[in-house]
Enzyme design. Sequence first.
Site, PDB file in Angstrom:
ATOM      1  N   GLY A  11       0.818  -1.210   0.000  1.00 16.89           N
ATOM      2  CA  GLY A  11       0.000   0.000   0.000  1.00 16.89           C
ATOM      3  C   GLY A  11       0.848   1.255   0.000  1.00 16.89           C
ATOM      4  N   ARG A  72       1.154  -5.449  -5.758  1.00 15.91           N
ATOM      5  CA  ARG A  72       1.376  -6.687  -5.006  1.00 15.91           C
ATOM      6  C   ARG A  72       1.742  -7.783  -6.005  1.00 15.91           C
ATOM      7  NH1 ARG A  72      -0.204  -5.185  -0.043  1.00 15.91           N
ATOM      8  NH2 ARG A  72      -1.876  -3.636   0.117  1.00 15.91           N
ATOM      9  N   ASP A 103       4.777  -4.631   6.091  1.00 11.48           N
ATOM     10  CA  ASP A 103       5.236  -5.953   6.490  1.00 11.48           C
ATOM     11  C   ASP A 103       5.455  -6.887   5.297  1.00 11.48           C
ATOM     12  OD1 ASP A 103       2.543  -6.108   5.928  1.00 11.48           O
ATOM     13  OD2 ASP A 103       1.979  -7.012   7.846  1.00 11.48           O
ATOM     14  N   THR A 125       4.259   2.784   5.748  1.00 12.86           N
ATOM     15  CA  THR A 125       2.880   2.313   5.854  1.00 12.86           C
ATOM     16  C   THR A 125       2.120   3.216   6.816  1.00 12.86           C
ATOM     17  OG1 THR A 125       1.460   0.540   6.708  1.00 12.86           O
ATOM     18  CG2 THR A 125       3.685   0.646   7.584  1.00 12.86           C
ATOM     19  N   ASP A 127      -0.214   2.355   8.720  1.00  6.88           N
ATOM     20  CA  ASP A 127      -0.704   1.611   9.874  1.00  6.88           C
ATOM     21  C   ASP A 127       0.183   1.721  11.108  1.00  6.88           C
ATOM     22  OD1 ASP A 127      -3.030   0.628   8.662  1.00  6.88           O
ATOM     23  OD2 ASP A 127      -1.927  -0.998   7.713  1.00  6.88           O
ATOM     24  N   ASP A 129       2.658  -0.147  12.053  1.00  8.96           N
ATOM     25  CA  ASP A 129       2.677  -1.469  12.682  1.00  8.96           C
ATOM     26  C   ASP A 129       3.956  -2.255  12.423  1.00  8.96           C
ATOM     27  OD1 ASP A 129       2.264  -1.856   9.988  1.00  8.96           O
ATOM     28  OD2 ASP A 129       0.673  -3.340  10.227  1.00  8.96           O
ATOM     29  N   ARG A 171      -6.593  -2.861   9.831  1.00  8.31           N
ATOM     30  CA  ARG A 171      -7.105  -4.234   9.849  1.00  8.31           C
ATOM     31  C   ARG A 171      -6.580  -5.005  11.054  1.00  8.31           C
ATOM     32  NH1 ARG A 171      -5.376  -5.530   5.296  1.00  8.31           N
ATOM     33  NH2 ARG A 171      -3.514  -6.680   5.927  1.00  8.31           N
ATOM     34  N   ARG A 211     -26.319  14.344  31.195  1.00  5.82           N
ATOM     35  CA  ARG A 211     -25.708  15.603  31.631  1.00  5.82           C
ATOM     36  C   ARG A 211     -25.787  16.692  30.554  1.00  5.82           C
ATOM     37  NH1 ARG A 211     -20.727  12.688  30.503  1.00  5.82           N
ATOM     38  NH2 ARG A 211     -19.425  13.903  29.045  1.00  5.82           N
ATOM     39  N   LYS A 213     -25.259  16.285  27.080  1.00  2.00           N
ATOM     40  CA  LYS A 213     -24.455  16.112  25.870  1.00  2.00           C
ATOM     41  C   LYS A 213     -25.373  15.697  24.722  1.00  2.00           C
ATOM     42  CE  LYS A 213     -20.195  13.839  24.372  1.00  2.00           C
ATOM     43  NZ  LYS A 213     -19.461  15.082  24.141  1.00  2.00           N
ATOM     44  N   LYS A 214     -25.249  16.324  23.574  1.00  2.00           N
ATOM     45  CA  LYS A 214     -26.184  16.112  22.471  1.00  2.00           C
ATOM     46  C   LYS A 214     -25.634  15.251  21.339  1.00  2.00           C
ATOM     47  CE  LYS A 214     -29.264  18.775  24.389  1.00  2.00           C
ATOM     48  NZ  LYS A 214     -30.507  18.198  24.967  1.00  2.00           N
TER      49      LYS A 214
END
Length: 319
Positions: A11, A72, A103, A125, A127, A129, A171, A211, A213-214
């Site tokens: 990617g 790829r 990776d 990347t 990610d 990771d 992912r 309290r 919060k909308k």
Amino acid sequence: MRRIGILTSGGDAPGMNAAIRAVVRKSIYHGLETYGIYQGFSGLITGNIKKMELGSVGDIIHRGGTILQSARCEEFKTDKGQQEGITCLNNHGIEGLIVIGGDGSYLGARALSELGFPCIGVPGTIDNDIPGTQYTIGFDTALNTVLDAVDKIRDTATSHERTFVIEVMGRDAGDIALWAGLAGGAESILIPEEPYDMEDIANRIENGLKRGKKHSIIIVAEGVASGAEFAENLTEKTGLETRVSVLGHIQRGGTPTGFDRVLASRLGAKAVELLMAGEGGRAVGIEAGKVVDADLLTVFDKAKHMNHDLYQLSKELSI
């Protein structure tokens, strides 16, 4: 070593072009020739290789994506494909290879290293990771892209008093969701590394409503569930009107941040230095602000772990 190759694989990530630029210009500065390999490992097998000059990388430091393109390649996962790749490199007189990617790209570089061809892995990347580095090229840009979207969606959520579920990439790793959720003040963050409790999420929303919060923002990493699936379950649980935004591939594109440009430049230059020193089978990275390198053959022996302190902080601040 007088001639090196460079490719991008997997990617795309913002900052890859800055890394390509650094490799080419660092090489030329030291009298080396650089050859760009187009379309990743697929181009390595087919011989889609061209010599790169200073002008080849002019005006690309600010561009997203990769000028070398990416693809790829299942064939390269085979022994035959890897041998064909080495043959192609030898035919072009290329003595070392720099691989920029995630990776899967590292696995390809590792395979070539195990066959005796000097390779250096550069982590590219969104990610974040890859073990052996605190940050990967592209992560900071993707984070800021998501954060910009979260801020805009919050404006609409506030105006219409609704709960929004935002699905982001991730992912197997949740860094994009975690960092964007913490920086964007999300009420709940769902990441692959941690289980989630729908009852707890529903209680958080209901307590906020009590309290005054909308609206609520919930960020879901794609590896946990689809945004639509989670939103449907949440509506069944709470009865609240819920909207979904899937950010998709917008997270991969765009102009790289200053951080990613500098990171890419430093890592690309370090990769060239390692090859010049006769070292192959290494993976470069950044730790505590310093450029480091690790053994490419063992870098994945230990998985990169998400920051549990950040995750706990996000829960404490979203009460």
